[in-house]
Design a protein around this motif. Sequence first.
Motif, mmCIF file in Angstrom:
data_model
loop_
_atom_site.group_PDB
_atom_site.id
_atom_site.type_symbol
_atom_site.label_atom_id
_atom_site.label_comp_id
_atom_site.label_asym_id
_atom_site.label_seq_id
_atom_site.Cartn_x
_atom_site.Cartn_y
_atom_site.Cartn_z
ATOM 1 N N LEU A 258 0.835 -1.196 0.000
ATOM 2 C CA LEU A 258 0.000 0.000 0.000
ATOM 3 C C LEU A 258 0.872 1.250 0.000
ATOM 4 C CD1 LEU A 258 -2.639 -0.913 2.746
ATOM 5 C CD2 LEU A 258 -2.969 -0.939 0.273
ATOM 6 N N ASP A 265 -3.177 -2.413 7.868
ATOM 7 C CA ASP A 265 -4.375 -2.040 7.122
ATOM 8 C C ASP A 265 -4.893 -3.165 6.240
ATOM 9 O OD1 ASP A 265 -4.615 0.873 7.823
ATOM 10 O OD2 ASP A 265 -2.550 0.791 7.140
ATOM 11 N N VAL A 266 -4.179 -4.278 6.194
ATOM 12 C CA VAL A 266 -4.600 -5.398 5.347
ATOM 13 C C VAL A 266 -4.826 -6.606 6.251
ATOM 14 C CG1 VAL A 266 -4.000 -6.816 3.355
ATOM 15 C CG2 VAL A 266 -3.162 -4.465 3.493
ATOM 16 N N ARG A 267 -6.090 -7.024 6.350
ATOM 17 C CA ARG A 267 -6.427 -8.069 7.327
ATOM 18 C C ARG A 267 -5.602 -9.347 7.115
ATOM 19 N NH1 ARG A 267 -11.205 -8.898 10.251
ATOM 20 N NH2 ARG A 267 -12.532 -7.807 8.783
ATOM 21 N N ALA A 268 -5.462 -9.759 5.857
ATOM 22 C CA ALA A 268 -4.747 -11.012 5.584
ATOM 23 C C ALA A 268 -3.293 -10.931 6.072
ATOM 24 C CB ALA A 268 -4.802 -11.318 4.089
ATOM 25 N N ARG A 270 -2.161 -8.860 8.452
ATOM 26 C CA ARG A 270 -2.200 -8.767 9.922
ATOM 27 C C ARG A 270 -2.309 -10.149 10.541
ATOM 28 N NH1 ARG A 270 -6.583 -4.840 10.010
ATOM 29 N NH2 ARG A 270 -7.856 -6.536 10.776
ATOM 30 N N GLU A 271 -3.214 -10.938 9.971
ATOM 31 C CA GLU A 271 -3.441 -12.269 10.538
ATOM 32 C C GLU A 271 -2.243 -13.180 10.289
ATOM 33 O OE1 GLU A 271 -8.293 -12.246 10.606
ATOM 34 O OE2 GLU A 271 -7.290 -13.689 9.306
ATOM 35 N N ARG A 274 0.239 -12.361 12.867
ATOM 36 C CA ARG A 274 -0.177 -12.898 14.166
ATOM 37 C C ARG A 274 0.062 -14.403 14.257
ATOM 38 N NH1 ARG A 274 -3.087 -10.394 17.944
ATOM 39 N NH2 ARG A 274 -3.768 -8.284 17.507
ATOM 40 N N GLY A 275 0.023 -15.046 13.108
ATOM 41 C CA GLY A 275 0.179 -16.499 13.095
ATOM 42 C C GLY A 275 1.605 -16.965 13.338
ATOM 43 N N SER B 24 -16.259 -5.726 3.881
ATOM 44 C CA SER B 24 -15.385 -6.506 4.765
ATOM 45 C C SER B 24 -14.307 -5.646 5.409
ATOM 46 C CB SER B 24 -14.714 -7.642 3.977
ATOM 47 O OG SER B 24 -13.696 -7.121 3.143
ATOM 48 N N GLY B 25 -13.903 -4.590 4.719
ATOM 49 C CA GLY B 25 -12.840 -3.737 5.248
ATOM 50 C C GLY B 25 -11.490 -4.427 5.259
ATOM 51 N N ASP B 26 -11.347 -5.496 4.477
ATOM 52 C CA ASP B 26 -10.111 -6.286 4.509
ATOM 53 C C ASP B 26 -8.894 -5.521 4.024
ATOM 54 O OD1 ASP B 26 -11.439 -8.378 5.550
ATOM 55 O OD2 ASP B 26 -11.491 -9.603 3.744
ATOM 56 N N THR B 27 -9.101 -4.628 3.078
ATOM 57 C CA THR B 27 -7.978 -3.859 2.535
ATOM 58 C C THR B 27 -8.491 -2.511 2.028
ATOM 59 O OG1 THR B 27 -6.300 -3.776 0.795
ATOM 60 C CG2 THR B 27 -8.252 -5.084 0.326
ATOM 61 N N LYS B 109 -11.921 1.021 9.755
ATOM 62 C CA LYS B 109 -10.768 0.346 10.358
ATOM 63 C C LYS B 109 -11.223 -0.981 10.972
ATOM 64 C CE LYS B 109 -6.391 1.331 11.884
ATOM 65 N NZ LYS B 109 -5.433 1.407 10.801
ATOM 66 N N THR B 110 -10.638 -2.072 10.519
ATOM 67 C CA THR B 110 -10.977 -3.374 11.097
ATOM 68 C C THR B 110 -9.961 -3.714 12.184
ATOM 69 O OG1 THR B 110 -9.688 -4.499 9.411
ATOM 70 C CG2 THR B 110 -12.027 -4.185 8.961
ATOM 71 N N ARG B 111 -10.222 -4.787 12.885
ATOM 72 C CA ARG B 111 -9.321 -5.170 13.978
ATOM 73 C C ARG B 111 -9.239 -6.689 14.062
ATOM 74 N NH1 ARG B 111 -12.253 -6.739 18.656
ATOM 75 N NH2 ARG B 111 -10.968 -5.792 20.269
ATOM 76 N N ASP B 112 -8.298 -7.161 14.862
ATOM 77 C CA ASP B 112 -8.152 -8.604 15.061
ATOM 78 C C ASP B 112 -8.660 -8.985 16.440
ATOM 79 O OD1 ASP B 112 -6.795 -8.646 12.670
ATOM 80 O OD2 ASP B 112 -4.858 -8.346 13.655
ATOM 81 N N ALA B 114 -7.638 -10.648 19.528
ATOM 82 C CA ALA B 114 -6.342 -11.031 20.111
ATOM 83 C C ALA B 114 -6.519 -12.219 21.048
ATOM 84 C CB ALA B 114 -5.747 -9.852 20.847
ATOM 85 N N TYR B 142 -4.793 -17.968 13.157
ATOM 86 C CA TYR B 142 -3.703 -17.653 14.069
ATOM 87 C C TYR B 142 -4.204 -17.991 15.473
ATOM 88 C CZ TYR B 142 -6.509 -13.457 14.848
ATOM 89 O OH TYR B 142 -7.542 -12.604 15.138
ATOM 90 N N GLU B 189 -2.909 -6.577 23.628
ATOM 91 C CA GLU B 189 -4.277 -6.061 23.532
ATOM 92 C C GLU B 189 -5.142 -6.582 24.678
ATOM 93 O OE1 GLU B 189 -2.706 -7.660 20.999
ATOM 94 O OE2 GLU B 189 -3.440 -6.943 19.060
ATOM 95 N N ARG B 313 -14.589 -8.066 14.712
ATOM 96 C CA ARG B 313 -13.461 -7.791 13.814
ATOM 97 C C ARG B 313 -13.669 -6.580 12.908
ATOM 98 N NH1 ARG B 313 -10.944 -12.713 10.953
ATOM 99 N NH2 ARG B 313 -12.858 -12.813 9.727
ATOM 100 N N GLY B 314 -14.904 -6.117 12.813
ATOM 101 C CA GLY B 314 -15.184 -5.070 11.835
ATOM 102 C C GLY B 314 -15.105 -3.668 12.395
#
Lengths: 335, 378
Positions: A258, A265-268, A270-271, A274-275, B24-27, B109-112, B114, B142, B189, B313-314
Amino acid sequence: MPGGEKGAAEKRDLKEAVRTIVLTQGNAFIKELLRKHKIQIGTNKADFSKNLHAAIDEGTLTRPMIEEWLSEVEGWGNQHIYLFEPPKLAIGEIKDKLVGSNFAELIGTAVSYAFPEQLELSAIALAADHLSIAWHKGTGGWERTPSKDFQRADDDDGEVYKYNAYRERFDRAVVRFAWRFADAYCAIMIQVPIEGDSHRDVHALILNDLKHIGIFENDPIRIPLSEAFKAMTLKHDTVVQSTRMMTDGGHLDVVSTLSEGGIADVRALREARRGVDDKSFAGTDGMFHFLQDQHAGLSRSVKVQGYGLESRVRVWVQCKREDVYQVLDVIWANT
Amino acid sequence: MSEAELRDAFGNELVDALLTQIASGDTPALNPEIFAAALNLDGAKVSDFLEAAAEGGLIERREELHCPRCEELLTEETAARELCPSCKEAFGDHGGVRRRAVYKLKVGKTRDIAWLIAIHGFNTLGPWQQEFSWRMATKLKYSAPVLIYKYGLIRFSVLVRWRHRALARQLGNSLRTAIEHVKANRISEPPDLILHSFGSQLFVQMLALPEFDDLRFGRVIAAGSVIRPDYDWTQRIQQGRVEAVFNHCGGRDWAVPFAQFFIPETGPGARQGFVDPAAINVMDRDYRHSSCFHIAELESNLARGGLWDRFLRGSLAPPAFEGERFHPKSWHPIWRPIRGLVRILGVALIAVIATGALTFVSAVWLKLLACLGWEVIG
């Protein structure tokens, strides 16, 4: 202001310093110098040069003003920073060590105007809270200037020749040993490209001088930064553009492409980050953006690359002393 | 081009895929080649579609400038210079500044997730917690640990305040230990929480204890909640104690309306909804007190795009849950004397039932002993 011939010579020297040192700094910083002293600014280097010369002639820009500004700007940023454990030397003994060394006459020299061919110790600043020792080296060269290219048909052989233009560039590299006494680290900051063994040679020279002064008795110990960079890639106080995590037999890269934003900012991505079991990866590098809107004290956003195993931090932009220390503070807080 | 026109020109599949991607806010940016590959569609068609979607304002098209040699991203100002500020090479010597189209998505803004904590209700040992933990472990690729918190099987002790306080204190101490443990394992977190029934009341009681003021929590899902509908969530959010609250209500939850009569300081949170606008109340008309934890519902709520998945997550910025959430009007507890009277009657009834049951068991036991005695003597 000194008057007469002495004053004229002083102004000549200052104008030379403007040409060779001041104008090689970033435009934003030159504008700041002009603005601070209420000197007309302009839009490009030619304007700055004209206005700086006029201000020197009028006496509104003096040597102390330039030196104060240079000490904040020159040699900060666009550099590689190595962190070490601080010297064991008692703070109160530093001055005596400096006085007793071959560099005693440099104590209190804020800025050097020299362009030595080889790196040489040229300035020492000892204050109540820090010690800064600087080495300088002229690194002027030729800079490609396509706007001055031209083509010409040769009258003798009738062939057409293309001439590529290069502009002579004045520049100098600053290498600095910086020790803020309150910090649990000291730093060697090198403005020399890392090519081959270039940094090893610089380290050898610096440590030789520091040992001669008596700052160190033995080679200082580098502080590993991999754990700090690992932690930073999981936090949101910087924009993490990429990270490389290394283990015996391989490495893992997580990279965001990006232009605005990073891994977070990219979920994939980020995950994926984390993995990863951090404990399985002893070494970590990363590319971090310290944004002004996240770090209020920064004079500009700063792009930083960290090399954990080498204890090296590369600052990719010219910035100010305080910017560099703000970046180091964040990294240090994660160690 | 409007959405309808895009559908006419490019078909529903592309438009729906783009809308799903935005939701989805994935990217925050789309790469046309990767988008086409994910849909198994022709790249040229997808590029045309994205151009049309940008013209229609569904996404934003931007042109990025890059150094042709080192790929450094350039600003308009640096691109206008002769040399790249990064590699110091002349742009002109390498074919000039490179321009690249990028499609930006307007995403929140999405989140994980934790890590999580699951707390059960009273009169149960909360078998749903294991099922929930298993679903989370298989859902995420994860590790997001789930702490299954159990405080034992309690029944009549929910009637008394001192027991609530003791249980809340026990909960706070356990959570503090867990938080310290995950921090030592590089999870910085705060935990998200899934609370059921009386577990939700224990949680807010723990929040009220000053000795746990330092504990911070992430997003909280309350199901079958017996927290008072007028609970001040805004204050807790402003204090940084919780990030957000999702109240999953059930239209056929017949347990919670009685809570305020028997369990001190509670109310029908899962029927009425929380009045505080900071809370997200969502009603499922068919849900009973524990329907959320039936396997099919758990799967559906945790699935990608499911209610709990979106909450955990969203982005919660509008329009999140628009059209799904409801805002209840003010709520007042039943008049205290009536609650007191019902409580006394209820407790008396329980006491009578307990006494009767005890008498009956004792009588049977004595009779059994007498029979055994006759046998031995005989």
